[in-house]
Design a protein around this motif. Structure first.
Motif, PDB file in Angstrom:
ATOM      1  N   THR A   1       0.696   6.716   2.843  1.00  0.00           N
ATOM      2  CA  THR A   1      -0.479   7.373   3.412  1.00  0.00           C
ATOM      3  C   THR A   1      -1.426   6.339   4.016  1.00  0.00           C
ATOM      4  OG1 THR A   1      -0.277   8.735   1.424  1.00  0.00           O
ATOM      5  CG2 THR A   1      -2.111   9.232   2.927  1.00  0.00           C
ATOM      6  N   THR A   2      -1.641   5.235   3.305  1.00  0.00           N
ATOM      7  CA  THR A   2      -2.532   4.186   3.803  1.00  0.00           C
ATOM      8  C   THR A   2      -2.052   3.675   5.148  1.00  0.00           C
ATOM      9  OG1 THR A   2      -2.857   3.558   1.504  1.00  0.00           O
ATOM     10  CG2 THR A   2      -3.698   2.028   3.171  1.00  0.00           C
TER      11      THR A   2
ATOM     12  N   PHE B   1       0.845  -1.191   0.000  1.00  0.00           N
ATOM     13  CA  PHE B   1       0.000   0.000   0.000  1.00  0.00           C
ATOM     14  C   PHE B   1       0.885   1.249   0.000  1.00  0.00           C
ATOM     15  CE2 PHE B   1      -3.137  -2.815   2.363  1.00  0.00           C
ATOM     16  CZ  PHE B   1      -3.963  -2.960   1.269  1.00  0.00           C
ATOM     17  N   SER B   2       0.282   2.431  -0.211  1.00  0.00           N
ATOM     18  CA  SER B   2       1.040   3.689  -0.181  1.00  0.00           C
ATOM     19  C   SER B   2       1.331   4.065   1.276  1.00  0.00           C
ATOM     20  CB  SER B   2       0.228   4.791  -0.846  1.00  0.00           C
ATOM     21  OG  SER B   2      -0.866   5.115  -0.023  1.00  0.00           O
TER      22      SER B   2
END
Lengths: 283, 283, 283, 283
Positions: D61-62, D58-59
């Motif tokens: 931010t996630t 995931f990024s």
């Protein structure tokens, strides 16, 4: 070996034998129960030692400890075998009984390993030590739950034989056809190999080491699997039916308080006077 | 072939036919029982020879022995087929019955292999020899346990058809969606292939030759598997129910001693007079 | 679309609608039965065409034929949908019912493929054609066997939900522990992946794409598998119980001969007068 | 912490405690029910966050959002734990009960991760968060369907123990023999590994990571699989039987309208007056 002993010694000896017999062969006294529990622990321990001994990668010290434990359990079981033989009511009958032979065969391999060190033959002999695990079964025969299951299976044995025969016939026919349809290039190298695949598929194990790759083969395999899906219901239905019947058969137990018998298989208390019904055995 | 024979010979012939018919077709005499057992051994032997013949890696001598045994069993079954044809009460009916055709088809392949030596066609013909195994079924129809199972399955056939139809519909829908979700790169190359995967998964066989790799595919597969887990219960419930019903239906057997009928399916002894009830067949 | 028609035409129209409604929506007349059978064949045929269309490797001619057949079935189902809409007693209600939507959605994709030629979106739309298979379910609802199974499943739905909840909790806990024990190097790359493995193992599917390799992981997996082995019994027990109950509930059928009702679920004949009881539907 | 408060405040405090206790610990009021539903959503949410946190790819931010949600749920559960402790009738008893410990252990890991950032030990501690899922069980104990299943399993526990013991004995014996027959070159590297294979095969999981390759090994494996096929019937039969018995036991529910008790397990309405019977809990 019984020898010539003075009369009063013989009596004492006989008394000791009877006392020990109750401890070793019976299961309804505190001492007998303790003996059974000790025996189960020793059996499980010796089987555990055998298992660990087959694992490679431990330090040499560990194998030395395992070797020591192996001799400890072997000597223990030797003493137990001699004790059983000594205090058995009918020595020859015990020695020739199924459990008598298991008791003997389970102790011999360690001694044999001294005579023939190493080799494939030794591995064969040593594996016999696993028979020790069967000795626990002797104790379970006193558990009423086990006897309900056993009698349900026994009652359904003809139905199960007919069922197994049907399964084996299907496996033979499907295996032969798959050998023709798929051929050696997909791993179906012979009819016995194809039958092995059919058993693996019908029982829904499905290793995946041999799989059909042609369309025709996959359609036949799908048919076999769906058939197996429906057919797995049959033994279940049979056993459920027999368990229901077995549960209805009155239990062969007499109330120790009022003498009433004919209790249900799963009754824990006398239906006449409410006294706790005896449960034999250790489990 | 029946020829013109003098009257008293014809009578003898007819008597021999009746006598042999009882041996070959019936199962309730000592001779008939011995014939059945011999036949089963021959069938199992010939199927065993066919299996071993498909295994490569034996010495040439072994294949020669297998070839000889194959001809031995073929000649034996030929003699048996002619004998059955000769002593059947209605020859045409036997020849056209299911088992009459199986009996014939099971002997022909070895002769055909003389006419067409080698090739794929021959393999197809020779595999027909496996049909011999179906001949054992003929004998099992006389076993009452088999008839209980068969009648339970017959009684539940509509429920099982509805169930299979539901399974096939689920497989079609799930297979189509998985083809879209996973795509050819994961092995889901077409809708039929995806349906094959769905059948392999729903029946809990799980070869592992085709497996989902995307998150969406794995979630759908998990749903299918848990559904299959609950759904496997349905045929089991059906068969259990029908077996319970079948067990309640009185058995079509008359006591040979007192003439009482209406015995339970699993009764071994007459409930009126205690005489042993007849069990037909060999198994 | 109903238009302004002279009174006597309207009557004829209404009569035709009623007649067609009986053919299309009912299942108890010869014409209705024939319509149902034709419909089932068309549905199976169109699903078959869709399946074959996804297989690569046929000749271009084959794909042309499949394309033609696809349009043939689509036009047929369009006609059928319009006919249903025309002769339905309550048109809006039919159009908004589950089966009304399925009937519509199953015909649209082929038309959509004219507007948006190619691409992933088209694949998504075209897969909707598989919904056609659900239309067969509509017919099965008239089969009493199906309703017995359905009511047994419905009656056990709370028990099955509780059971599924237990299974999912176990899968979450075991999956999380296995993620820790085995780690990414054995394929247990995340907790959701570990849970997927746990579902594959607990349902006894066992693909083998992810397998434990450490001793601790294998012991935990063994525990899970043996638990699954015992737990698979629960839904079976539930469904068997509900089927037994359902079989005891009297069937909602009235004898066409004497008017008696309250027949058993599996009764084929009236218990009062012996007349054959009606079986609705086609299967 | 209870402090020195003026008398009338103490009364209010005690009243608040009783009121909150009914909301938090009871399940039969609207507020209690809403609390339970909120709690289930929070538990499922926090377990979902934990699962997603283990997925890589995931990024950043996630992961930040997941970290924030993790602290949100941890603080929520901390407040809940303190509230439970505050309003429990017997605080020490709650703190030492199974669910009290689960409630505490499920909140601690996030705090521990502040003290020991990173490392294998932390992973071990954080996985304890999955225990939160067990907290849902606390609520299901009020669902009568769950109690029927649980009592059926409890009643069959001795039979299931005897059955599992038989399975484990078979696995030990077959595993030991397979170790000898197949040997390390086929993957049967030790007796524990062979036993793992035997469990995988007997439970029909069949990963395919370890498979027999010799003829003798495949024959033994076939025997084991067919045995497992028949044996899987036993727990099913047991559970079906116990469910049937449990269904016959009258339910411990009193009609709120007429006071009648002794209703069937699956009764929704009073058999005396037709009033709806109470169903406790949320599911």
């Amino acid at each position: 070996m019984p020898e010539q002993v003075p009369p009063h010694d013989r009596v004492t000896n006989s008394d000791a034998r009877t006392r020990w017999r109750r401890v070793i062969f019976d299961h309804d006294t505190a001492a007998g129960n303790a003996f059974d529990v000790t025996l189960i622990i020793a059996i499980l321990g010796s089987v555990g030692v055998m298992m660990l001994d087959s694992v490679s990668g431990f330090s040499p010290t560990t194998y030395h400890v395992l070797y020591g434990l192996e001799w400890f359990f072997t000597l223990l079981f030797t003493v137990e075998y001699v004790a059983r033989l000594w205090c058995a009511a009918d020595r020859l009958r015990y020695a020739r009984s199924f459990y008598g032979i298991v008791d003997l065969v389970a102790t011999l391999p360690t001694y044999v390993s001294l005579l023939f060190p190493g080799g494939r033959f030794l591995a064969l002999v040593r594996i016999l030590r696993v028979l020790r695990v069967f000795r626990i079964f002797k104790l379970t025969t006193y558990v009423s739950e086990a006897s309900v299951l056993a009698s349900a299976l026994r009652a359904s044995r003809y139905k199960i034989i007919v069922f197994l025969f049907t399964v084996l016939t299907s496996v033979t026919v499907v295996g032969s056809i798959m050998y023709l349809v798929e051929g050696p290039e997909s791993g179906f190298t012979s009819i016995p190999t194809s039958m092995y695949w059919a058993i693996v598929s019908l029982t829904t194990v499905g290793y995946g080491d041999i799989v059909p790759v042609t369309s025709a083969g996959r359609m036949l395999a799908s048919l076999l699997m769906i058939m197996g899906y429906g057919v797995i219901a049959v033994p279940t239905g049979i056993v459920t039916l027999e368990l229901q019947r077995a549960a209805r058969i009155p239990r062969m137990v007499t109330c120790p308080s009022c003498g009433r018998d004919g209790h249900d298989q799963d009754a824990n208390f006398c239906k006449e006077c409410g006294a706790r019904l005896p449960v034999k055995g250790v489990l």
